[in-house]
Design a protein around this motif. Sequence first.
Motif, short mmCIF file in Angstrom:
data_model
loop_
_atom_site.label_atom_id
_atom_site.label_comp_id
_atom_site.label_asym_id
_atom_site.label_seq_id
_atom_site.Cartn_x
_atom_site.Cartn_y
_atom_site.Cartn_z
N UNK A 4 3.05 92.29 132.32
CA UNK A 4 2.16 92.49 131.17
C UNK A 4 0.70 92.17 131.48
N UNK A 5 0.47 91.16 132.31
CA UNK A 5 -0.91 90.81 132.68
C UNK A 5 -1.54 91.94 133.50
N UNK A 6 -0.79 92.48 134.43
CA UNK A 6 -1.30 93.60 135.23
C UNK A 6 -1.57 94.82 134.36
N UNK A 7 -0.69 95.08 133.40
CA UNK A 7 -0.86 96.22 132.53
C UNK A 7 -2.12 96.07 131.67
N UNK A 8 -2.33 94.90 131.10
CA UNK A 8 -3.51 94.68 130.27
C UNK A 8 -4.78 94.76 131.11
N UNK A 9 -4.78 94.16 132.30
CA UNK A 9 -5.97 94.20 133.15
C UNK A 9 -6.29 95.62 133.60
N UNK A 10 -5.28 96.38 133.98
CA UNK A 10 -5.52 97.76 134.41
C UNK A 10 -6.04 98.63 133.29
N UNK A 11 -5.43 98.53 132.12
CA UNK A 11 -5.91 99.32 130.98
C UNK A 11 -7.28 98.86 130.51
N UNK A 12 -7.53 97.56 130.52
CA UNK A 12 -8.84 97.05 130.09
C UNK A 12 -9.93 97.53 131.04
N UNK A 13 -9.67 97.50 132.34
CA UNK A 13 -10.66 97.98 133.30
C UNK A 13 -10.95 99.46 133.09
#
Length: 121
Positions: free
Chosen positions: A97-106
């Motif tokens: 979930x952290x990777x998903x949020x960081x990727x989408x946020x970027x």
Amino acid sequence: QDLLPNERTFLSWLQVSVIVIFMAFSLMDGSTVGGLVGGGKKKNPGDEHRMHASQISGALLAPVGIAFMAYALYMHKMRTMQILRRETVRFDDPRGPVLMVCGLAFACIVAYAISLSAIIN
């Protein structure tokens, strides 16, 4: 008994991946930009910049969706092997979930900046 939650988690991640990928494809297509698609419409001067910004935004989101899809498959296979071997490990995923949020946020921040610059120009 433990395989069904694993399947549901995989399908949930896959659903999010497909939504992100199709959103990226529609942005890369540029069909959402008014004035460029359609025969008789008059083109505005800023439409080319918005079209370019839309395509870049889509090009940023597509790899994020594909990476989610690959990560979902990897986690599904790894958890299935852990369940079949009856290993006593944690089945939660602190990184996904952290990777998903960081990727989408970027991708969203860069797309927003590009769209903002297209509006200003």
